[in-house]
Design a protein around this motif. Sequence first.
Motif, PDB file in Angstrom:
ATOM      1  N   LEU B 382       0.838  -1.207   0.000  1.00 44.79           N
ATOM      2  CA  LEU B 382       0.000   0.000   0.000  1.00 44.79           C
ATOM      3  C   LEU B 382       0.871   1.253   0.000  1.00 44.79           C
ATOM      4  O   LEU B 382       0.538   2.250  -0.657  1.00 44.79           O
ATOM      5  N   ASN B 383       1.990   1.194   0.727  1.00 48.01           N
ATOM      6  CA  ASN B 383       2.931   2.328   0.681  1.00 48.01           C
ATOM      7  C   ASN B 383       3.408   2.572  -0.747  1.00 48.01           C
ATOM      8  O   ASN B 383       3.518   3.711  -1.198  1.00 48.01           O
ATOM      9  N   ALA B 386       0.720   4.186  -2.770  1.00 51.65           N
ATOM     10  CA  ALA B 386       0.559   5.587  -2.353  1.00 51.65           C
ATOM     11  C   ALA B 386       1.677   6.452  -2.937  1.00 51.65           C
ATOM     12  O   ALA B 386       1.450   7.574  -3.380  1.00 51.65           O
ATOM     13  N   LEU B 390      -0.149   7.082  -6.662  1.00 47.57           N
ATOM     14  CA  LEU B 390      -0.894   8.278  -6.259  1.00 47.57           C
ATOM     15  C   LEU B 390       0.021   9.480  -6.042  1.00 47.57           C
ATOM     16  O   LEU B 390      -0.461  10.606  -5.938  1.00 47.57           O
ATOM     17  N   GLU B 391       1.319   9.229  -5.960  1.00 52.97           N
ATOM     18  CA  GLU B 391       2.317  10.291  -5.755  1.00 52.97           C
ATOM     19  C   GLU B 391       1.978  11.163  -4.546  1.00 52.97           C
ATOM     20  O   GLU B 391       2.056  12.389  -4.600  1.00 52.97           O
ATOM     21  N   LEU B 392       1.596  10.495  -3.463  1.00 55.84           N
ATOM     22  CA  LEU B 392       1.301  11.225  -2.231  1.00 55.84           C
ATOM     23  C   LEU B 392       2.604  11.614  -1.545  1.00 55.84           C
ATOM     24  O   LEU B 392       3.599  10.899  -1.657  1.00 55.84           O
ATOM     25  N   PRO B 393       2.592  12.734  -0.844  1.00 57.07           N
ATOM     26  CA  PRO B 393       3.838  13.198  -0.204  1.00 57.07           C
ATOM     27  C   PRO B 393       4.330  12.188   0.842  1.00 57.07           C
ATOM     28  O   PRO B 393       3.533  11.585   1.546  1.00 57.07           O
ATOM     29  N   GLN B 394       5.639  12.003   0.909  1.00 55.83           N
ATOM     30  CA  GLN B 394       6.224  11.020   1.829  1.00 55.83           C
ATOM     31  C   GLN B 394       6.655  11.687   3.124  1.00 55.83           C
ATOM     32  O   GLN B 394       7.136  12.815   3.126  1.00 55.83           O
ATOM     33  N   GLN B 395       6.469  10.952   4.216  1.00 58.02           N
ATOM     34  CA  GLN B 395       6.949  11.448   5.503  1.00 58.02           C
ATOM     35  C   GLN B 395       8.447  11.257   5.581  1.00 58.02           C
ATOM     36  O   GLN B 395       8.975  10.288   5.042  1.00 58.02           O
TER      37      GLN B 395
END
Lengths: 379, 398
Positions: B382-383, B386, B390-395
């Motif tokens: 899932l990471n 993501a 989805l190119e979601l911002p990474q922590q």
Amino acid sequence: MPLVLNEEQRLLRDTAREFLAGNAPVAAMRKLRDERDALGYDALLWRKMAELGWASIILPEAYGGLDFGFLGLGVVMEECGRTLAASPLFASAAVGASALLLGGNSEQKAALLPQIAAGELTLALALEETHHHRPTHISTTAVPEGEGFVLNGGKTFVLDGHSADKLIVVARSSEDDRNAQGLTLLLVDRQTPGLSCQRTVMADSRNAANLRFDNVRVGADCLVGEAGQGWAILEPVLDRGRVALAAEMMGCALEAFERTVAYLKQREQFGVPIGSFQALQHRAAQMQADIELCRSVLLQALSAVDETPEQLPMLASLAKAKLNELVKRVTNEAVQMHGGIGVTDEMDIGFFLKRARVTMQVFGDTGFHKDRYATLCGY
Amino acid sequence: MQDLDEFRQEVRQWLEANCPPSQRQPITPPEQYWGGRRGSFPSEDARIWFERMRDRGWIAPDWPTRYGGGGLSDRESRVIKQEMQRIRARTPLYGIGLWMLGPALLEYGNEAQKQRHIRAIINGESRWAQGYSEPGAGSDLASLQCRAQDMGDHFLVNGSKIWTTAADKCDWIFCLVRTNTEVKKQEGISFLLIDMDDPGISTTPIALISGESEFCQTFFDNVKVPKENLVGELNKGWSVAKALLVHERKLMAEMGSDSPRKVVAPNEAARKYLEFDNGRITDAQLRSDLVDYNMQMHAIALTHFRTFEEKASGVRSAAPLAMKYLGTEAEKTKSELLLAIMGSRGLGWEGEGFTTEELDTLRLWAMSKAMTIAGGSSEIQLNVIAKSVLELPQQAEK
């Protein structure tokens, strides 16, 4: 069946997306709602859609059709789902046209299909009688009289029921009122004496109506298919409708999802974009995985209409059930992930939520299709 | 397409003539042939079947012929797979050399490495283990500590690897090792091929909740590895590792949908263990769970088909990245469903009173728990979605 769109279909998708963005954005749907538009859709938009060939997209060239098949229709329905475009596309060009194609005699086809293809004539299916989709629980009667029939009974949740020119009415001409035997399909002009119509305002601000038939008399030429044999036409028509609707639901889910993912990247809390939180990332990723499954199911079901109709019942139920679940989950998450503004009317996201709920009930909810799929599997 | 139809006919006839009837039965673990110096054929028919397939080039139909492969296209290879499934032909050779290392080596290995190892894999002469995870490096694989020091003419390897499948039976192990500690963790990793017979290597099996011990921990104590066993460039092993993981995840994704293992299918189990009334399962909850499972598997099968078609026509999509997650989660669901359908008959651990199938179902249920952990857990999958889809911002990572 290749499960990949061909060049022509990709081109159609791009054209449709561009056209709808310019002519029927979500703002247009909001305007129809705010103005309580009497027709429920923009007649000029429908004329333009017809000029693009969408009203005739599944019809053979012989009737003035574009003959793009159900994959073509699916592409357009999906794009309409993205902008929540209101039009007679589903009720008339998908469901109504299918009923005449599959059940009409040659005179009916020759007279009506070219008008449907041109977008000049619109149809609606008058089927439901209760608050759940039960296509064989029909009490409306069609009693033979002279050469024709006399109709009595009531219909509910008739999509485009108050705006369509003609109705395809599912009535019972014999047997008990809870089975598939003895159903008759009749093509009834909406202006026929004895037919009364009450428009209902639904959650999605789209068209639906309750109809009442009080001794409505129609001629023999109104019979679609054979008297008492309506189920043989109705079942495949419903399956085609389910698959077309599943395509619209895919568009609705995708648009709500993409808007949400964009918001996750933009909205900051605790000094970082909320999309960096794993609690939200995993839910978004699971939705992406579900979208991938639904994409394959949808393409297979759309292809089955034209290529392997014997597999359609199972695939239509698979597609409708899967897309019901997808659109429910995605629109719920879309509102939740937008936070407070997600529940404001100012934000468009609520429109996707409300349209989703209506589409989930049309032609069978999740339970209906799971039960049908299980029965088809033999358990 | 017509050529493909002709090819299908050819394959069908050849399989009909060459696959012994005993090799067309569902397979149990002891009947599998894994090759290797310590391996042996479970039966004479298994040997004949393997040798015929090897000589035909169909152990690895899509690998180049110069290394013993079949030199066939993806579509042709799939025809072979489909035709084998049609007659329920057993897989003639199992092994992660065939499934995972081979494809990675064909992409990243040098000519000498391909000459030496690819044919040996196809011929069943070498059995491979995977040296990725470590006790301190599971989901955070790149933090691995097993060290390979450059000693001039060789590397000196020290450390340990865990979840090394059947390492006690393997001839070779491919390992991710740390060759630079001064840089970002992904940039100091190299990919090494290590002979399990080298001095300094020892292996301990790990007992699992399934009662089996197919996984081991492997220890490296001053193991000398020749420089020629480095795959790709020094400190560039992470790229090889990721390419290999793609093969591993694809394999795990498809495990449930196309293995002819001798396990009960949920629909058959339902007919055997549940009450029916008028053709319907009377237990509403189980009927509902069963239809959910069947629909999900139907959708997964169609998506496998779609990803194949997309690859063949050069269309990119996000689907392949979701398949390991979807496939292994569905396997877990299936195992839970089987147990629920079988009631107390699904709970037999060993001995009298239960059929072999019933006992196997429980063991596989326990094993299914490993599938959503191995090869990158569901959470890691899932990471990945993501991040890369989805190119979601990474922590920020510590």
